[in-house]
Design an enzyme around this catalytic site. Structure first.
Site, PDB file in Angstrom:
ATOM      1  N   GLU A 115     -15.364 -24.774 -33.469  1.00  0.00           N
ATOM      2  CA  GLU A 115     -16.822 -24.882 -33.368  1.00  0.00           C
ATOM      3  C   GLU A 115     -17.486 -23.677 -34.046  1.00  0.00           C
ATOM      4  OE1 GLU A 115     -18.442 -24.370 -29.407  1.00  0.00           O
ATOM      5  OE2 GLU A 115     -19.830 -26.028 -29.756  1.00  0.00           O
ATOM      6  N   GLU A 155     -19.011 -28.356 -18.871  1.00  0.00           N
ATOM      7  CA  GLU A 155     -19.551 -28.976 -20.093  1.00  0.00           C
ATOM      8  C   GLU A 155     -19.346 -27.966 -21.209  1.00  0.00           C
ATOM      9  OE1 GLU A 155     -20.782 -32.003 -20.198  1.00  0.00           O
ATOM     10  OE2 GLU A 155     -20.720 -32.334 -18.049  1.00  0.00           O
ATOM     11  N   LYS A 174     -27.167 -18.531 -12.917  1.00  0.00           N
ATOM     12  CA  LYS A 174     -27.156 -17.469 -13.920  1.00  0.00           C
ATOM     13  C   LYS A 174     -27.454 -18.058 -15.285  1.00  0.00           C
ATOM     14  CE  LYS A 174     -24.093 -15.369 -16.661  1.00  0.00           C
ATOM     15  NZ  LYS A 174     -24.991 -14.891 -17.699  1.00  0.00           N
ATOM     16  N   CYS A 186     -24.791 -28.385 -28.696  1.00  0.00           N
ATOM     17  CA  CYS A 186     -23.391 -28.793 -28.536  1.00  0.00           C
ATOM     18  C   CYS A 186     -23.155 -30.195 -29.093  1.00  0.00           C
ATOM     19  CB  CYS A 186     -23.003 -28.732 -27.070  1.00  0.00           C
ATOM     20  SG  CYS A 186     -24.123 -29.685 -26.028  1.00  0.00           S
TER      21      CYS A 186
END
Ligand code: NDP
Length: 484
Positions: free
Chosen positions: A387, A251, A176, A285
């Protein structure tokens, strides 16, 4: 609507409309306009994909490694020959400069296939001769059907980083991509079929995380989930998949520190720090968002960094001179802007950027933002700890190495870190003491696909890359043989 492309699911070797019959709009971030639709799938489509994958698994697993590797190599070559087409599609879907997609995203997707086509032919398992008459050896079987879920920031790059090792190891995949950026995964599925990948070996199901992602994570046929995305989503996936005893590789997000010592090679450091802060509009990231600069060069660095950040050309991703494209969605654009407001309230000073940019012409309604540099934020505040995942970097002044390492480690994350120093002793010492899955010394984003990749703390569980990925996608089974 009818002239717009519709990104369909790819199940059992052909395109299929979603069971719901529904579609979501897909936007071009640079223009803010809808340019396509994507299948709004649900658990029924996931079930069909799992059924196809399960059916295809025995033959794919039994195929000689060399033949499987040859198919992956063919995929790599076909993708390479269509690099420009894929780069244009990636840029349109994400808002990133086409020059970046051309130089990084698509070449890396090619490398992912080529690398794992080679790696699987060198992959070996262990043998433990216990005594003169006892031999232990380890078989590594593919898991069967695995789920791969990937985010919108590096769509094809990360999608292929998962599916290439999964396929190489002999698994069938239900994947996906993010429904925000469905284009290149759909194009790739078709290309895989042209390259000779048998029907059912790779299935792509589009849709939301809640409808499709969770259905993948909980489907009994799926033996493992490889996920890249946000930390909260990773926690949710672990909470639904772990009780079902699925293998998990997560991750997740990062709040990566960059430690710049007085003795750094200033010019190289400045140029790379600009990239490590703002590449892909900061939507990587691995971008460094907390920049710790030693006292002796802080003011000089600040002046030069702000000057260079201001000079970055923000605009139409299709323009060859553009360095910063659009943010991926209106929602994400608003989220980054609200973080800048929060930073001001938390005591930060915006040294440059943060304002909405309105390029002339076709991009006037796109989601652009000037790269922002901040200072003065307390390290414990939310915008220092959470973040933001946009073109925003914060500067912090430090005096000693110990202080820098302590601050760098003081977040819930531990994905990547960067150290700039000419001292070899310090480089080793600091690298060993940083809580992160990867530390770059005097460089950033230099990648070797053989190395373990992943995060610690809330940045993830498990490692991808090289043997780590092939081990993840296989089940070790020890055979203990007593010779008569
Ligand atoms: P999300 O976590 O929102 O989504 C990632 C993928 O997971 C998407 O396909 C998403 O679908 C899907 N998803 C969402 N909810 C669920 C669920 N409950 N079950 C299963 N799947 C779900 O991340 P973003 O797409 O916003 O990507 C940005 C994040 O990814 C950042 O935090 C970034 O740090 C991280 N990232 C980490 C990397 C690493 O290597 N550690 C590399 C790149 C990014 P949908 O699109 O519908 O939400």
């Amino acid at each position: 609507m009818s002239e717009q492309p519709a990104f369909l699911n790819f199940i059992n070797g052909s395109f299929a409309a979603p069971a719901s019959g529904g579609y979501f709009a897909v936007h071009e971030p640079a223009t803010g306009q809808i340019y396509a639709t994507v299948a709004a799938s649900d658990s029924r489509d996931v079930a069909r994909a799992c059924e196809a994958a399960e059916k295809a698994a025995p033959a794919w697993c039994a195929m000689p490694t060399e033949k499987r590797a040859a198919i992956l190599d063919t995929i790599a070559s076909k993708l390479e020959s269509q690099l420009e087409r894929f780069a244009q599609a990636e840029s349109k879907d994400t808002g990133k400069p086409v020059s970046l997609a051309r130089a990084v995203d698509i070449p890396r997707a090619v490398s992912n296939f080529r690398f794992f086509a080679g790696a699987i032919q060198h992959f070996a398992s262990e043998c433990h001769p216990t005594s003169s008459d006892v031999l232990n050896y380890t078989l590594r079987h593919p898991l069967g059907v695995v789920g791969c879920i990937s985010p919108w920031n590096l769509p094809l790059y990360l999608f292929t980083w998962k599916i290439a090792p999964a396929l190489a190891a002999g698994n069938c995949v239900v994947a996906k991509p993010s429904e925000v950026t469905p284009a290149t995964a759909t194009m790739l599925a078709e290309l895989c079929a042209e390259a000779g990948l048998p029907p059912g070996v790779l299935n792509v199901v589009h849709g939301t995380g809640l409808e499709v992602g969770e259905a993948i994570c909980t489907h009994p046929t799926i033996k493992a989930i490889s996920f890249t995305g946000g930390t909260k989503t990773g926690a949710r996936i672990a909470s639904v998949a772990a009780p079902l005893f699925k293998k998990l590789s997560l991750e997740l997000g990062g709040k990566n520190p960059v430690l710049i010592f007085d003795d750094a090679d200033f010019d190289a450091m400045l140029a790379t720090t600009l990239r490590s802060s703002f590449s892909n509009q900061g939507e990587i990231c691995l971008c460094g968002s907390r920049i710790f600069v030693q006292d002796g060069i802080y003011d000089h660095f600040k002046a030069e960094f702000v000057k260079r950040a201001k000079a970055l050309r923000v605009g139409d991703p299709l323009d060859a001179s553009t360095e910063q494209g659009a943010l991926v969605s209106e929602q994400h654009h608003a989220k980054v802007r609200s973080n800048l407001d929060l930073a001001r309230n938390e005591g930060g000073t915006i040294l440059c950027g943060g304002e909405v940019i309105t390029p002339p012409g076709r991009c006037a309604k796109g989601w652009f933002l000037a790269p922002a540099v901040m200072e003065g934020l307390p390290h414990a505040c939310r915008t220092s700890q959470e973040e933001i995942f946009g073109p925003v970097a914060s500067l912090y002044r430090f005096k000693t190495e110990e202080e820098a390492v302590t601050l760098a480690n003081d977040t819930p994350y531990g994905l990547a870190s960067v150290v700039w120093t000419r001292s070899l002793d310090r480089a080793h010492r600091v690298a060993a003491n940083l809580h992160a899955g990867i530390t770059w010394v005097n460089c950033w984003m230099v990648r070797d696909l053989r190395t373990p990749f992943g995060g610690v703390k809330q940045s993830g569980v498990g490692r991808e890359g090289g043997w780590e990925a092939l081990r993840f996608f296989t089940e070790p089974k020890n055979v203990c043989l007593k010779l008569s």
